[in-house]
Design a protein around this motif. Structure first.
Motif, short mmCIF file in Angstrom:
data_model
loop_
_atom_site.label_atom_id
_atom_site.label_comp_id
_atom_site.label_asym_id
_atom_site.label_seq_id
_atom_site.Cartn_x
_atom_site.Cartn_y
_atom_site.Cartn_z
N TYR A 51 -4.68 50.46 80.99
CA TYR A 51 -4.80 49.69 80.87
C TYR A 51 -4.26 49.69 79.53
O TYR A 51 -4.87 48.00 78.98
N PRO A 52 -4.59 49.96 78.09
CA PRO A 52 -4.24 50.19 77.09
C PRO A 52 -2.69 49.68 76.83
O PRO A 52 -3.04 48.63 75.38
N LEU A 53 -1.77 50.13 77.44
CA LEU A 53 -0.86 48.72 77.35
C LEU A 53 -0.43 48.11 77.72
O LEU A 53 -0.24 46.96 77.20
N VAL A 54 -1.09 47.71 78.70
CA VAL A 54 -1.55 46.08 79.64
C VAL A 54 -2.53 45.44 78.65
O VAL A 54 -1.70 44.28 78.18
N GLU A 55 -3.92 45.97 77.95
CA GLU A 55 -4.19 44.79 77.19
C GLU A 55 -4.14 44.15 75.58
O GLU A 55 -3.74 43.59 75.08
N ALA A 56 -2.73 45.51 75.20
CA ALA A 56 -1.98 45.54 74.21
C ALA A 56 -0.51 44.38 74.12
O ALA A 56 -0.27 43.70 73.47
N GLU A 57 -0.19 44.38 75.42
CA GLU A 57 0.77 43.15 75.82
C GLU A 57 0.18 41.96 75.47
O GLU A 57 0.48 40.37 75.87
N ALA A 58 -0.47 41.57 76.70
CA ALA A 58 -2.01 40.57 77.38
C ALA A 58 -2.66 39.58 75.32
O ALA A 58 -2.23 38.86 75.25
N THR A 59 -2.51 40.97 73.87
CA THR A 59 -3.32 40.44 73.12
C THR A 59 -1.86 40.10 72.09
O THR A 59 -2.05 38.76 71.38
N PHE A 63 -3.76 36.51 74.82
CA PHE A 63 -4.38 36.19 76.08
C PHE A 63 -5.63 37.39 75.91
O PHE A 63 -5.18 38.54 75.08
N LYS A 64 -6.89 37.40 76.70
CA LYS A 64 -7.81 37.78 76.54
C LYS A 64 -7.99 38.93 77.90
O LYS A 64 -7.61 37.58 78.73
N LEU A 76 -7.85 28.68 84.00
CA LEU A 76 -7.62 27.29 83.47
C LEU A 76 -7.49 27.08 82.32
O LEU A 76 -8.85 26.68 81.79
N GLY A 77 -7.24 26.68 80.92
CA GLY A 77 -7.15 26.90 79.82
C GLY A 77 -8.54 27.79 78.19
O GLY A 77 -8.54 27.59 77.90
N LYS A 78 -8.32 28.15 79.70
CA LYS A 78 -9.62 29.95 79.14
C LYS A 78 -8.46 30.72 77.75
O LYS A 78 -8.94 31.60 77.91
N GLN A 79 -7.03 30.85 78.74
CA GLN A 79 -5.92 32.39 77.93
C GLN A 79 -6.60 33.33 78.33
O GLN A 79 -6.38 34.43 77.86
N ILE A 80 -7.55 33.86 79.63
CA ILE A 80 -7.95 34.84 79.71
C ILE A 80 -7.37 35.23 81.25
O ILE A 80 -6.85 34.54 81.84
#
Length: 135
Positions: A51-59, A63-64, A76-80
């Motif tokens: 998960y931390p790898l995925v979270e780093a790429e999202a950030t 994205f959150k 939609l429109g929330k970048q999550i």
């Protein structure tokens, strides 16, 4: 789909690159509602070792990540992007028509990609759902 541990970071970078680079929305904004929410699944969800790898790429991509609870609203429109625990929320395949078809907002992926649906059916990796298989 199972992704080798060594490729999770690369997959994550690719996944987040598929969104509209300007708006960070999915490429089909005309489709609205919770059934179109952006999500990914990991065994254990946010507790998965990668998960931390995925979270780093999202950030990095703007994205959150938010823990999916089930029946979550549209993104939609929330970048999550919701992260679901696949042990609690298993994958359910959509109609065969929705597997390996071209995106409606970007250039066609090509016939070789489209024909992967037939191969996946033959190999049993996807199955008929009882709904129309082809349109």
């Amino acid at each position: 789909m199972t992704i080798p541990q060594s490729k999770i970071k690369d997959f994550s970078a690719l996944y987040f690159s598929l969104y509209n680079p300007r708006t960070k929305d999915r490429v089909d904004p005309q489709d609205k509602g919770g059934e179109y929410r952006s999500l990914l699944g990991l065994p254990g969800g946010t507790s998965h070792a990668s998960y931390p790898l995925v979270e780093a790429e999202a950030t990095k991509a703007g994205f959150k990540l938010v823990e999916g609870k089930g029946n979550d609203p549209d993104t939609l429109g929330k970048q999550i992007v919701y992260v679901y625990d696949t042990k609690k929320f298993p994958f359910y395949q959509g109609e065969v028509y929705h597997q390996y078809h071209n995106d409606f907002q970007s250039p066609a992926y090509g016939k070789a990609y489209n024909l992967l649906a037939d191969l996946a059916l033959e190999e049993g990796r996807i199955k008929g759902t009882g709904c129309p298989d082809r349109i």
